[in-house]
Motif scaffolding. Structure first.
Motif, PDB file in Angstrom:
ATOM      1  N   THR A  31       0.849  -1.188   0.000  1.00 35.41           N
ATOM      2  CA  THR A  31       0.000   0.000   0.000  1.00 35.41           C
ATOM      3  C   THR A  31       0.882   1.234   0.000  1.00 35.41           C
ATOM      4  O   THR A  31       1.634   1.462   0.944  1.00 35.41           O
ATOM      5  CB  THR A  31      -0.916   0.017   1.234  1.00 35.41           C
ATOM      6  N   ILE A  32       0.800   2.000  -1.060  1.00 33.73           N
ATOM      7  CA  ILE A  32       1.647   3.179  -1.194  1.00 33.73           C
ATOM      8  C   ILE A  32       0.831   4.345  -1.747  1.00 33.73           C
ATOM      9  O   ILE A  32      -0.259   4.168  -2.277  1.00 33.73           O
ATOM     10  CB  ILE A  32       2.851   2.933  -2.126  1.00 33.73           C
ATOM     11  N   ALA A  33       1.391   5.526  -1.634  1.00 29.47           N
ATOM     12  CA  ALA A  33       0.866   6.716  -2.303  1.00 29.47           C
ATOM     13  C   ALA A  33       2.042   7.425  -2.937  1.00 29.47           C
ATOM     14  O   ALA A  33       3.172   7.309  -2.451  1.00 29.47           O
ATOM     15  CB  ALA A  33       0.150   7.631  -1.319  1.00 29.47           C
ATOM     16  N   SER A  94       5.163   7.615  -0.474  1.00 31.16           N
ATOM     17  CA  SER A  94       4.686   7.461   0.895  1.00 31.16           C
ATOM     18  C   SER A  94       4.405   5.998   1.169  1.00 31.16           C
ATOM     19  O   SER A  94       3.626   5.358   0.452  1.00 31.16           O
ATOM     20  CB  SER A  94       3.418   8.288   1.122  1.00 31.16           C
ATOM     21  N   THR A  95       5.033   5.469   2.223  1.00 32.45           N
ATOM     22  CA  THR A  95       4.800   4.081   2.612  1.00 32.45           C
ATOM     23  C   THR A  95       4.286   4.014   4.040  1.00 32.45           C
ATOM     24  O   THR A  95       4.498   3.047   4.751  1.00 32.45           O
ATOM     25  CB  THR A  95       6.101   3.259   2.492  1.00 32.45           C
ATOM     26  N   GLY A  96       3.611   5.079   4.454  1.00 31.71           N
ATOM     27  CA  GLY A  96       3.144   5.156   5.820  1.00 31.71           C
ATOM     28  C   GLY A  96       3.487   6.538   6.323  1.00 31.71           C
ATOM     29  O   GLY A  96       3.285   7.515   5.617  1.00 31.71           O
ATOM     30  N   SER A  97       4.056   6.610   7.492  1.00 28.38           N
ATOM     31  CA  SER A  97       4.434   7.931   7.994  1.00 28.38           C
ATOM     32  C   SER A  97       5.693   8.454   7.325  1.00 28.38           C
ATOM     33  O   SER A  97       6.036   9.612   7.453  1.00 28.38           O
ATOM     34  CB  SER A  97       4.666   7.861   9.503  1.00 28.38           C
ATOM     35  N   LYS A  98       6.385   7.586   6.595  1.00 25.81           N
ATOM     36  CA  LYS A  98       7.611   8.014   5.948  1.00 25.81           C
ATOM     37  C   LYS A  98       7.343   8.448   4.509  1.00 25.81           C
ATOM     38  O   LYS A  98       6.662   7.760   3.751  1.00 25.81           O
ATOM     39  CB  LYS A  98       8.655   6.894   5.948  1.00 25.81           C
ATOM     40  N   LEU A  99       7.903   9.609   4.177  1.00 27.63           N
ATOM     41  CA  LEU A  99       7.819  10.141   2.821  1.00 27.63           C
ATOM     42  C   LEU A  99       9.238  10.233   2.293  1.00 27.63           C
ATOM     43  O   LEU A  99      10.075  10.939   2.862  1.00 27.63           O
ATOM     44  CB  LEU A  99       7.159  11.520   2.858  1.00 27.63           C
TER      45      LEU A  99
END
Lengths: 111, 115
Positions: A31-33, A94-99
């Motif tokens: 799940t990514i953005a 974005s893989t969560g809180s990390k960008l």
């Protein structure tokens, strides 16, 4: 870890001609953005485009990009560059809180 | 509308001296907060993030620390500056409802020069 590779350094294009900035990524997350940020001179970065849906085209301000998970890419394109498009462009994963940001490309549009 | 304020705008400090940079978000409750560092001509490097008061997670170790003393405030600090700390420090926020994939909004930044 996650990594983002993008067209970097100086990119010069003539006004009215198409421009494409490449961006690929590596991640183990399912799940990514993805984002394209633009940073004008002496300003903070701001989001230009974002996507989290595979194979769906997203557009804003004449720019468009499509997230392709099969090729791990999110290239930025515009059919006709404008002088006002001159800026720094970063793609970011974005893989969560990390960008995670790519190294950035400085786009210069010349008359 | 939400506003993000960073202070100071710019700072010139000596190697070995302490540093404290601040960030305040107005108009948004319980935001996720982030600190980034951008070397001159370099990319943006995420340093810390916080999803609630009193909780801070480190992403990269650069001999810096961060704290979130209030819901709307994020502080970046160090007791001893290094030359390598020079650069542009950006604070960012994202809405808590967006989960971890929400857009991040950046503040105006603080330019730090260490001599």
């Amino acid at each position: 870890g996650d990594s983002v590779t993008q067209t970097e350094g100086l990119v010069t294009v003539t006004e009215g001609l198409p421009v494409k900035l490449n961006c690929t990524y590596q991640t183990t997350y399912l799940t990514i953005a993805f984002f394209w940020y633009v940073q004008y001179l002496n300003e903070a970065p701001q989001v230009l485009l974002k996507s989290s849906t595979d194979n769906k085209r997203t557009e804003h301000q004449g720019f468009h990009a499509t997230l392709h998970k099969s090729s791990s890419s999110f290239h930025l394109q515009k059919s006709s560059a404008q002088l006002s498009d001159s800026a720094l462009y970063y793609c970011a994963l974005s893989t969560g809180s990390k960008l995670s940001f790519g190294k950035g490309a400085k786009l210069t549009v010349s008359p | 509308a939400q506003t993000i304020h960073q202070w100071p705008v710019a700072e010139i400090k000596a190697v070995g001296s302490p540093l404290s940079l601040g960030c305040t978000i107005k108009g948004k409750s319980s935001p996720n907060l982030y600190w980034y560092w951008q070397a001159t001509g370099g990319t943006l490097q995420q340093l810390f993030y916080s999803i609630t008061v009193g909780q801070v997670e480190s992403v990269v170790q650069l001999n810096l620390s961060a704290s979130r003393p209030k819901d709307d405030q994020f502080i970046l600090s160090t007791e001893k500056l290094l030359l390598s700390h020079s650069g542009f420090y950006l604070c960012a926020w994202s809405p808590d409802w967006g989960g971890n994939y929400a857009e991040q909004f950046f503040g105006p930044g603080t330019r730090l020069t260490v001599l």
